[in-house]
Write a protein that holds these residues in place. Structure first.
Motif, short mmCIF file in Angstrom:
data_model
loop_
_atom_site.label_atom_id
_atom_site.label_comp_id
_atom_site.label_asym_id
_atom_site.label_seq_id
_atom_site.Cartn_x
_atom_site.Cartn_y
_atom_site.Cartn_z
N SER A 1 0.75 -1.25 0.20
CA SER A 1 -0.29 -0.10 -0.09
C SER A 1 0.96 1.07 -0.04
CB SER A 1 -0.99 -0.14 1.36
OG SER A 1 -1.68 1.25 1.41
N ILE A 2 0.48 2.46 -0.41
CA ILE A 2 1.23 3.50 -0.93
C ILE A 2 0.75 4.46 -0.22
CG2 ILE A 2 2.07 4.97 -2.48
CD1 ILE A 2 1.47 1.65 -3.44
N ASN A 3 1.48 5.09 0.60
CA ASN A 3 0.97 6.68 1.49
C ASN A 3 1.66 7.60 0.33
OD1 ASN A 3 1.24 8.93 2.68
ND2 ASN A 3 1.78 8.16 4.77
N PRO A 4 0.81 8.61 -0.33
CA PRO A 4 1.53 9.35 -1.25
C PRO A 4 1.73 10.58 -1.00
CG PRO A 4 -0.93 9.47 -1.23
CD PRO A 4 -0.69 8.29 -0.35
N THR A 5 1.67 10.87 0.63
CA THR A 5 2.03 12.13 1.20
C THR A 5 3.57 12.33 1.07
OG1 THR A 5 0.05 12.04 2.34
CG2 THR A 5 1.66 13.92 2.88
N LEU A 6 4.02 13.20 0.67
CA LEU A 6 5.41 13.74 0.61
C LEU A 6 5.51 15.01 1.42
CD1 LEU A 6 6.20 12.93 -3.20
CD2 LEU A 6 6.70 11.46 -1.17
N THR A 7 6.63 14.89 2.41
CA THR A 7 6.84 16.03 3.12
C THR A 7 8.45 16.42 3.21
OG1 THR A 7 7.23 15.00 5.29
CG2 THR A 7 4.82 15.37 4.55
N TYR A 8 8.76 17.78 3.67
CA TYR A 8 10.06 17.68 3.87
C TYR A 8 10.67 17.03 5.27
CZ TYR A 8 9.47 21.87 0.84
OH TYR A 8 9.32 22.48 -0.24
N GLY A 9 9.77 16.52 6.18
CA GLY A 9 10.05 15.90 7.26
C GLY A 9 10.66 16.40 8.27
N LYS A 10 10.58 17.84 8.53
CA LYS A 10 11.01 18.42 9.53
C LYS A 10 10.78 18.55 10.97
CE LYS A 10 12.41 22.38 6.01
NZ LYS A 10 12.01 23.58 5.92
N SER B 1 -6.63 -8.62 -0.64
CA SER B 1 -7.15 -8.01 -2.24
C SER B 1 -6.44 -6.80 -2.44
CB SER B 1 -8.67 -7.77 -2.29
OG SER B 1 -9.26 -7.12 -3.34
N LEU B 2 -5.78 -6.72 -3.46
CA LEU B 2 -5.04 -5.50 -3.82
C LEU B 2 -6.06 -4.49 -4.36
CD1 LEU B 2 -1.70 -6.68 -5.71
CD2 LEU B 2 -2.06 -5.42 -3.52
N LYS B 3 -7.19 -5.11 -4.74
CA LYS B 3 -8.41 -4.17 -5.12
C LYS B 3 -8.92 -3.32 -3.91
CE LYS B 3 -11.57 -5.97 -7.65
NZ LYS B 3 -12.80 -6.58 -8.23
N LEU B 4 -9.10 -4.05 -2.73
CA LEU B 4 -9.56 -3.48 -1.58
C LEU B 4 -8.45 -2.55 -1.20
CD1 LEU B 4 -11.60 -5.87 0.48
CD2 LEU B 4 -12.45 -4.09 -0.95
N ALA B 5 -7.18 -2.81 -1.28
CA ALA B 5 -5.88 -2.18 -0.92
C ALA B 5 -6.18 -0.83 -1.73
CB ALA B 5 -4.74 -2.79 -0.90
N ALA B 6 -6.48 -0.64 -2.76
CA ALA B 6 -6.68 0.78 -3.23
C ALA B 6 -7.62 1.74 -2.67
CB ALA B 6 -6.91 0.53 -4.88
N THR B 7 -8.18 1.14 -1.70
CA THR B 7 -9.26 2.27 -0.78
C THR B 7 -8.55 2.56 0.29
OG1 THR B 7 -10.49 0.43 0.24
CG2 THR B 7 -11.08 0.95 -1.80
N ILE B 8 -7.48 2.14 0.64
CA ILE B 8 -6.92 2.40 1.90
C ILE B 8 -6.67 3.87 2.07
CG2 ILE B 8 -4.72 2.12 3.33
CD1 ILE B 8 -4.83 -1.06 2.48
N GLU B 9 -6.17 4.66 1.04
CA GLU B 9 -5.79 5.91 1.05
C GLU B 9 -6.82 6.99 1.31
OE1 GLU B 9 -4.72 10.14 0.00
OE2 GLU B 9 -6.18 8.74 -0.67
N PRO B 10 -7.88 6.60 0.56
CA PRO B 10 -9.13 7.60 0.90
C PRO B 10 -9.72 7.06 2.45
CG PRO B 10 -9.72 6.04 -0.67
CD PRO B 10 -8.21 5.99 -0.58
N THR B 11 -9.36 5.98 2.76
CA THR B 11 -10.09 5.53 3.97
C THR B 11 -9.06 6.09 5.43
OG1 THR B 11 -10.87 3.29 3.26
CG2 THR B 11 -10.54 3.65 5.67
N ALA B 12 -7.62 6.60 4.86
CA ALA B 12 -6.97 7.32 5.69
C ALA B 12 -7.43 8.55 5.95
CB ALA B 12 -5.45 6.84 5.31
#
Length: 348
Positions: free
Chosen positions: A93-102, A143-154
């Motif tokens: 699963s991919i967390n698409p948020t990118l930050t400076y990490g400060k 299921s990788l299909k269900l895994a595609a819903t993880i981001e909006p659920t987050a």
């Protein structure tokens, strides 16, 4: 490889492109399934909002035209030579948020952020490069299909956290689109006793019931504030504004009990106005949320993969990447029966 490339508003093209070389700290993910987010739809209809157009993004280095997509799952196809936690063949699963990490690991998005699929190339493509730190292991039998819903659920899980919802409390959700109905599911998992969904679409309201709402209100049929007061005299403990328009913004405040919380989750395409005295006279606390902390995303991976939150009902349609404009973006603008449209890529 094929990818859905954003050029400008109303101009998304499925094109043959080359995957950029991955960095030594990145993983190449073979995308299995990807979802169209409300943010993607905003970019299609009225962008650019997040997408950098006349400059390279200072955080991601990305610039339009770029591949959309930040709700996706897949399988590791290749790894950089400094990647240590993932191997070829891992389901992720991919967390698409990118930050400076400060800031701290858990609350870092407000030191500057952008997203894979908005600030740089994303997952509406056959392959995508992802930093190792943004990946989470999934059970290979999930299921990788269900895994595609993880981001909006987050997003929904973070909204519940921002509202500090406790067991036994009551909730009103204004807007029963994909995020709204997922907030209903997350509120149910968090122990809310009354979960009231408000929307003009009866189809969306039925979907909210399917995912966890206890009551539904259609403003075209009755006054939502009167109905909420009948269901929860004095107002709900926490309200969520997910529609992104002024009337629901004001209604969400009014529906909340004195010293309760109102959480803005919507992305607003245009400015609105309101009288701050509406808050001052009741002590309602107003807060907002964008995306999620790393902790919330990790928790959501567990909640969804362990089926403590059932996201299957939010999926209303599966399409191919080739048809993403007509059957995806255009459908979402005209067909209110649609919640989460998934794009089948590898389909694993």
């Amino acid at each position: 490889m094929k990818a859905a490339i954003w050029h400008q508003a109303k101009d998304i093209r499925v094109e043959e492109v080359s995957l950029k070389p991955h960095k030594e700290t990145e993983v190449v993910v073979r995308v299995a399934w990807a979802g169209i987010c409300g943010s993607d739809l905003h970019e299609y209809l009225e962008g650019p909002i997040f997408i950098p157009v006349d400059h390279k993004d200072s955080l991601t280095g990305g610039q339009a035209p770029l591949a959309l997509g930040h709700e996706f799952s897949g399988v590791v196809q290749a790894i950089g030579n400094k990647v240590t936690k993932f191997q070829v063949g891992d389901h992720v699963s991919i967390n698409p948020t990118l930050t400076y990490g400060k800031s701290s690991d858990n609350i870092d998005i407000y030191d500057g952020y952008n997203f894979i699929g908005l600030g740089c190339d994303g997952g509406l493509a056959e392959l995508v490069n992802v930093p190792e730190a943004n990946l989470y292991h999934l059970p290979n039998d999930f299921s990788l299909k269900l895994a595609a819903t993880i981001e909006p659920t987050a997003v929904a899980v973070q909204a519940i956290k921002e509202g500090a919802l406790r067991f036994g409390q009551t909730v009103a959700i204004f807007g029963a689109g994909p995020i709204g109905v997922l907030i209903a599911a997350a509120a149910k998992a968090a122990g809310a006793t009354k979960i009231i969904a408000v929307d003009l679409s009866i189809t969306r309201l039925k979907k909210a019931l399917e995912l966890g709402a206890t009551d539904i209100i259609n403003p075209a049929e009755s006054d939502p504030l009167e109905q909420i007061n009948q269901l929860v005299p004095g107002g709900v403990d926490v309200s969520f504004e997910v529609a992104g328009v002024q009337p629901t913004f004001e209604q969400a405040i009014s529906a909340t009990r004195p010293r309760g919380k109102m959480v803005i989750v919507a992305i607003y395409g245009h400015p609105i106005q309101f009288n701050p005295m509406q808050l001052t006279n009741t002590g309602v606390q107003l807060t907002t949320t964008i995306a999620y902390s790393r902790e919330a995303f990790k928790q959501t991976v567990a909640l969804v993969s362990q089926k403590q939150i059932n996201t299957a009902p939010v999926i209303t349609k599966e399409i191919s990447l080739t048809n993403i404009v007509d059957e995806g973006f255009k459908a979402l603008t005209t067909d209110k029966s649609q919640a989460k449209i998934l794009i089948k890529l590898s389909g694993e």
